[in-house]
Design a protein around this motif. Structure first.
Motif, PDB file in Angstrom:
ATOM      1  N   ILE A 206       0.829  -1.204   0.000  1.00 22.50           N
ATOM      2  CA  ILE A 206       0.000   0.000   0.000  1.00 22.50           C
ATOM      3  C   ILE A 206       0.864   1.255   0.000  1.00 22.50           C
ATOM      4  O   ILE A 206       0.648   2.187  -0.786  1.00 22.50           O
ATOM      5  CB  ILE A 206      -0.959  -0.017   1.212  1.00 22.50           C
ATOM      6  CG1 ILE A 206      -2.025  -1.102   1.019  1.00 22.50           C
ATOM      7  CG2 ILE A 206      -1.600   1.351   1.420  1.00 22.50           C
ATOM      8  CD1 ILE A 206      -2.852  -1.367   2.263  1.00 22.50           C
ATOM      9  N   GLU A 207       1.864   1.282   0.867  1.00 24.22           N
ATOM     10  CA  GLU A 207       2.719   2.464   0.963  1.00 24.22           C
ATOM     11  C   GLU A 207       3.512   2.683  -0.326  1.00 24.22           C
ATOM     12  O   GLU A 207       3.606   3.811  -0.833  1.00 24.22           O
ATOM     13  CB  GLU A 207       3.677   2.297   2.149  1.00 24.22           C
ATOM     14  CG  GLU A 207       4.571   3.496   2.381  1.00 24.22           C
ATOM     15  CD  GLU A 207       5.477   3.323   3.606  1.00 24.22           C
ATOM     16  OE1 GLU A 207       6.406   4.126   3.762  1.00 24.22           O
ATOM     17  OE2 GLU A 207       5.242   2.384   4.398  1.00 24.22           O
ATOM     18  N   GLU A 208       4.080   1.624  -0.865  1.00 23.08           N
ATOM     19  CA  GLU A 208       4.881   1.751  -2.087  1.00 23.08           C
ATOM     20  C   GLU A 208       4.011   2.137  -3.276  1.00 23.08           C
ATOM     21  O   GLU A 208       4.416   2.960  -4.110  1.00 23.08           O
ATOM     22  CB  GLU A 208       5.607   0.430  -2.364  1.00 23.08           C
ATOM     23  CG  GLU A 208       6.422   0.401  -3.658  1.00 23.08           C
ATOM     24  CD  GLU A 208       7.639   1.314  -3.652  1.00 23.08           C
ATOM     25  OE1 GLU A 208       8.189   1.573  -4.745  1.00 23.08           O
ATOM     26  OE2 GLU A 208       8.039   1.763  -2.562  1.00 23.08           O
ATOM     27  N   THR A 209       2.832   1.562  -3.381  1.00 27.46           N
ATOM     28  CA  THR A 209       1.947   1.870  -4.504  1.00 27.46           C
ATOM     29  C   THR A 209       1.498   3.319  -4.450  1.00 27.46           C
ATOM     30  O   THR A 209       1.462   4.012  -5.478  1.00 27.46           O
ATOM     31  CB  THR A 209       0.735   0.918  -4.501  1.00 27.46           C
ATOM     32  OG1 THR A 209       1.206  -0.432  -4.615  1.00 27.46           O
ATOM     33  CG2 THR A 209      -0.208   1.226  -5.656  1.00 27.46           C
ATOM     34  N   ARG A 210       1.148   3.792  -3.280  1.00 31.46           N
ATOM     35  CA  ARG A 210       0.787   5.204  -3.144  1.00 31.46           C
ATOM     36  C   ARG A 210       1.919   6.110  -3.623  1.00 31.46           C
ATOM     37  O   ARG A 210       1.690   7.111  -4.321  1.00 31.46           O
ATOM     38  CB  ARG A 210       0.452   5.513  -1.688  1.00 31.46           C
ATOM     39  CG  ARG A 210      -0.955   5.110  -1.264  1.00 31.46           C
ATOM     40  CD  ARG A 210      -1.138   5.323   0.218  1.00 31.46           C
ATOM     41  NE  ARG A 210      -2.534   5.210   0.627  1.00 31.46           N
ATOM     42  CZ  ARG A 210      -2.933   5.001   1.864  1.00 31.46           C
ATOM     43  NH1 ARG A 210      -2.026   4.878   2.840  1.00 31.46           N
ATOM     44  NH2 ARG A 210      -4.217   4.908   2.157  1.00 31.46           N
ATOM     45  N   ALA A 211       3.136   5.786  -3.220  1.00 31.80           N
ATOM     46  CA  ALA A 211       4.289   6.610  -3.602  1.00 31.80           C
ATOM     47  C   ALA A 211       4.498   6.586  -5.115  1.00 31.80           C
ATOM     48  O   ALA A 211       4.780   7.626  -5.735  1.00 31.80           O
ATOM     49  CB  ALA A 211       5.541   6.112  -2.882  1.00 31.80           C
ATOM     50  N   ARG A 212       4.341   5.414  -5.731  1.00 38.36           N
ATOM     51  CA  ARG A 212       4.538   5.310  -7.181  1.00 38.36           C
ATOM     52  C   ARG A 212       3.462   6.072  -7.950  1.00 38.36           C
ATOM     53  O   ARG A 212       3.755   6.735  -8.958  1.00 38.36           O
ATOM     54  CB  ARG A 212       4.534   3.842  -7.614  1.00 38.36           C
ATOM     55  CG  ARG A 212       5.721   3.036  -7.141  1.00 38.36           C
ATOM     56  CD  ARG A 212       5.673   1.645  -7.759  1.00 38.36           C
ATOM     57  NE  ARG A 212       6.634   0.729  -7.162  1.00 38.36           N
ATOM     58  CZ  ARG A 212       6.813  -0.513  -7.577  1.00 38.36           C
ATOM     59  NH1 ARG A 212       6.087  -1.000  -8.572  1.00 38.36           N
ATOM     60  NH2 ARG A 212       7.710  -1.283  -6.989  1.00 38.36           N
ATOM     61  N   VAL A 213       2.227   5.966  -7.493  1.00 39.65           N
ATOM     62  CA  VAL A 213       1.133   6.675  -8.161  1.00 39.65           C
ATOM     63  C   VAL A 213       1.348   8.176  -8.070  1.00 39.65           C
ATOM     64  O   VAL A 213       1.160   8.916  -9.055  1.00 39.65           O
ATOM     65  CB  VAL A 213      -0.218   6.258  -7.538  1.00 39.65           C
ATOM     66  CG1 VAL A 213      -1.332   7.187  -8.009  1.00 39.65           C
ATOM     67  CG2 VAL A 213      -0.553   4.815  -7.892  1.00 39.65           C
ATOM     68  N   LEU A 214       1.757   8.646  -6.911  1.00 38.38           N
ATOM     69  CA  LEU A 214       2.011  10.072  -6.727  1.00 38.38           C
ATOM     70  C   LEU A 214       3.161  10.534  -7.619  1.00 38.38           C
ATOM     71  O   LEU A 214       3.079  11.584  -8.268  1.00 38.38           O
ATOM     72  CB  LEU A 214       2.338  10.358  -5.255  1.00 38.38           C
ATOM     73  CG  LEU A 214       2.577  11.832  -4.880  1.00 38.38           C
ATOM     74  CD1 LEU A 214       1.319  12.653  -5.119  1.00 38.38           C
ATOM     75  CD2 LEU A 214       3.008  11.938  -3.413  1.00 38.38           C
ATOM     76  N   ALA A 215       4.229   9.742  -7.664  1.00 36.42           N
ATOM     77  CA  ALA A 215       5.384  10.120  -8.478  1.00 36.42           C
ATOM     78  C   ALA A 215       5.048  10.123  -9.965  1.00 36.42           C
ATOM     79  O   ALA A 215       5.552  10.954 -10.730  1.00 36.42           O
ATOM     80  CB  ALA A 215       6.544   9.158  -8.206  1.00 36.42           C
TER      81      ALA A 215
END
Length: 388
Positions: free
Chosen positions: A262-271
């Motif tokens: 969840i944390e990594e996916t959020r970061a990738r989507v934001l980036a």
């Protein structure tokens, strides 16, 4: 429930179904993705998963997982992740429930045998067969073959392992009338469903391996991520016997992986700055995934599981028996197609490779126990390792 994210799939904007259907609510107020999920659950292919191999073939014990229980566990994990990320839960659940429908009896051992038997007819792979089962073999409707699932569900299943640049014949046939943009990444719902599959079997196979006595806790301590989560479980319950902590270990690891994803996916989507599902597909990279640390830890865990469980001598012996069964059945039906059940016999194509593919479709739909019984009836006795 989280608010729907901009990059979530929207059933109101679905690309539709191959065959036009009458609109209306005579069968309940459900949207397109809810209908897909329900069609999958009500399908014959889904019901048969209850007697298909997950890790142990036709297990005697009632407590071991089979393809059906694995698929339900994947759906539970996938839906939890989708809810937190604001994705479409129903599409995610549909993809999780259907992802293993194409598996033949005896899991990967059965698949290897069918692939070899079908070498002259284009081969066999379970992911392509999932699409074939859902678009051609299932026949519950009067005017078309297949379940007539939405484009988004078919796309997610076709790209369960990511973009497909060289589809096999089964996937190519499913793609031809309803192109699924195979070379792009799928929706985030599909990406989440694929990783939920990994999370489920990475951890539940540990549980089954311990239950079967093929793994020991001492062996598992060789894997750093397992040792760390075991230490955390032991710290939470310092006075509990080891035997009572196995479930806590598995739950802790699932939670660790889900939170990291969840944390990594959020970061990738934001980036990536995506603002729609079409931009997710156009991103050119996976937006759902583990962090770099967990990615390496998970690879180490998989290497351990292959060496110590999936390739355990007991499992290799069972796989050899399974391959003899599938190979023998294919040869028997090829020699005498009339030995197939009525409807399959009546629909037998005349030419090749369609004839061999039809036989493979019939065998791929079998449960473990049905394949064993048909082998004994058509080919002869076979000695099976303990556990069948």
């Amino acid at each position: 429930m989280s608010a729907r994210a901009l990059w979530a799939s929207d059933p109101a904007r679905s690309k539709g179904r191959l065959h036009e259907e009458q609109s209306g609510s005579e069968r309940g107020p459900r949207d397109a993705f809810q209908r897909d999920r329900d069609r999958i659950i009500h399908s014959i292919s889904f019901r048969r998963l209850r007697h298909k191999t997950q890790v142990f073939m036709a297990p005697d014990g009632d407590h071991f997982r089979v393809r059906l229980t694995h698929s339900l566990e994947v759906a539970q994990i996938g839906r939890t992740i989708a809810r937190v990320l604001g994705l479409n839960e129903d599409l995610t659940e549909a993809l999780c429930l259907a992802h293993d429908i194409g598996h033949p009896p005896f899991g990967h051992a059965g698949e290897d045998a069918l692939k070899a038997a079908m070498a002259g007819a284009g081969g066999f792979d379970h992911n392509g067969h999932t699409l074939r089962a859902l678009t051609a073999i299932e026949r519950p409707y009067p005017r078309w073959d297949g379940l007539n699932l939405t484009w988004e569900t078919l796309e997610g299943l076709a790209k369960h392992n990511g973009p497909v640049r060289h589809p096999g014949w089964a996937l190519a046939e499913a793609d031809a009338p309803f192109p699924l943009a195979l070379t792009s990444w799928p929706s985030l719902e599909a990406q989440v469903a694929a990783i939920a599959d990994d999370i489920a079997y990475d951890n539940h196979d540990i549980d089954d391996g311990l239950r079967a006595g093929l793994l020991t806790m001492a062996q598992l301590m060789e894997v750093p991520v397992v040792a760390r989560n075991w230490a955390a479980a032991r710290a939470r319950f310092p006075d509990v016997a080891d035997a009572r902590l196995a479930g806590e270990l598995v739950r802790g690891q699932i939670g660790y992986m889900v939170n990291d994803l969840i944390e990594e996916t959020r970061a990738r989507v934001l980036a990536a700055g995506v603002g729609s599902v079409d931009e997710v597909r156009a991103a050119g990279v996976a937006l759902a995934g583990f962090s770099a640390q967990l990615r390496e830890e998970e690879r180490d865990l998989k290497r351990f599981m292959y060496a110590n469980l999936y390739h355990h001598p007991h499992q290799l012996e069972a796989a050899a028996a399974a391959q003899r069964i599938v190979t023998g059945l294919f040869a028997a039906y090829r020699a005498d197609p009339c030995a197939m059940s009525g409807e399959w016999r009546e629909r037998l194509p005349e030419g090749e490779p369609a004839r061999d593919r039809h036989i493979a479709d019939f065998i791929a739909g079998m449960t473990d126990r049905y394949a064993i019984s048909r082998f004994r009836e058509l080919v002869g006795p076979i000695d099976l390792p303990e556990g069948f």
